[in-house]
Design an enzyme around this catalytic site. Structure first.
Site, PDB file in Angstrom:
ATOM      1  N   HIS A   1      -2.526   0.581   7.104  1.00 43.15           N
ATOM      2  CA  HIS A   1      -2.890   0.647   5.681  1.00 43.15           C
ATOM      3  C   HIS A   1      -3.119   2.099   5.259  1.00 43.15           C
ATOM      4  CE1 HIS A   1      -4.075  -1.158   1.930  1.00 43.15           C
ATOM      5  NE2 HIS A   1      -5.292  -0.626   1.966  1.00 43.15           N
TER       6      HIS A   1
ATOM      7  N   CYS B   1       0.806  -1.223   0.000  1.00 33.95           N
ATOM      8  CA  CYS B   1       0.000   0.000   0.000  1.00 33.95           C
ATOM      9  C   CYS B   1       0.840   1.274   0.000  1.00 33.95           C
ATOM     10  CB  CYS B   1      -0.964  -0.005   1.185  1.00 33.95           C
ATOM     11  SG  CYS B   1      -0.183  -0.019   2.815  1.00 33.95           S
TER      12      CYS B   1
ATOM     13  N   HIS C   1      -6.042   1.809  -3.689  1.00 34.23           N
ATOM     14  CA  HIS C   1      -5.017   1.317  -2.766  1.00 34.23           C
ATOM     15  C   HIS C   1      -4.520  -0.029  -3.260  1.00 34.23           C
ATOM     16  CE1 HIS C   1      -7.914  -1.450  -0.403  1.00 34.23           C
ATOM     17  NE2 HIS C   1      -8.517  -1.067  -1.505  1.00 34.23           N
TER      18      HIS C   1
END
Length: 211
Positions: free
Chosen positions: A170, A117, A182
């Site tokens: 994240h 990510c 993402h």
């Protein structure tokens, strides 16, 4: 006496002929004369109306003129990203994201062969904005200015954690209409909705990078 009769006849004849040969004013001439026969107050009122109409036209929002090629490009991005675009979005950002869609997830990666990510986010920011971000979602969180969820704009970063006391794990890039892009561990680079049960539950905060 005869002379007087002759002069009178000539005068009557001249008057009779002048009636037929007199040039009558045309409708256009009459209109023109009436147009200029206005008072100063009427002139000022007419100027005010024209001035206000012109100003309103200049102040009115103008639609962006797009070429046929631009329209096709935006339509392509709209379909590939699943977004409803209004054709004012940054095409460079849309292009960069579209190129990465489908890239597989790879922990510690930051290439189109595989990326995590933060690797994906840092690559997009470098490519589109020329900004270098650290390859860590936790570190990125310290590099942004906080933004309320209701004030999110395209390009803002969004962060997730698994509850109070848990670290950020994240990060993604906000697009529009509640959607973000993402690199997910279960599917790679993709577009998801913040309103989905999972991401709504673990959403933590949003931030804006000074561009």
């Amino acid at each position: 006496m005869m002379k007087s009769y002759i002069l009178s006849a000539l005068a009557l004849g001249s008057a009779f002929l002048s009636f037929f040969y007199e040039v009558q004013p045309t409708a256009a001439t009459t209109y023109s004369e009436e147009a200029y026969n206005i008072t100063p107050a009427e002139q000022f009122q007419e100027w005010t109306l024209e001035h206000n109409s012109s100003a309103a036209l200049n102040d009115a929002p103008r639609e962006r003129n797009l070429s046929y090629k631009d329209s096709l490009t935006y339509n392509y991005y709209s379909q590939s990203l699943g977004l409803k675009l209004d054709y004012t979005e940054d095409p460079k950002l849309l292009e960069a994201i579209s190129d990465w869609i489908g890239t597989p997830y790879r922990s510690g990666g930051s290439t189109q062969r595989g990326t995590d990510c933060s690797g994906f986010v840092s690559k997009i920011y470098k490519q589109v904005y020329g900004i270098t971000l650290t390859h860590s979602s936790r570190s990125m969180f310290n590099e942004v200015s906080r933004v309320a969820k209701t004030d999110l704009e395209t390009g803002d970063l969004i962060f997730f954690r698994r509850g109070p006391g848990h670290p950020i794990y994240h990060v993604g890039i906000y697009l529009k209409d509640g959607k973000f892009v993402h690199s997910a561990s279960n599917g790679g680079v993709m577009v998801n909705s913040l309103m989905s049960a999972y991401y709504k539950k673990y959403f933590y905060a949003a931030g804006r990078v000074d561009i």
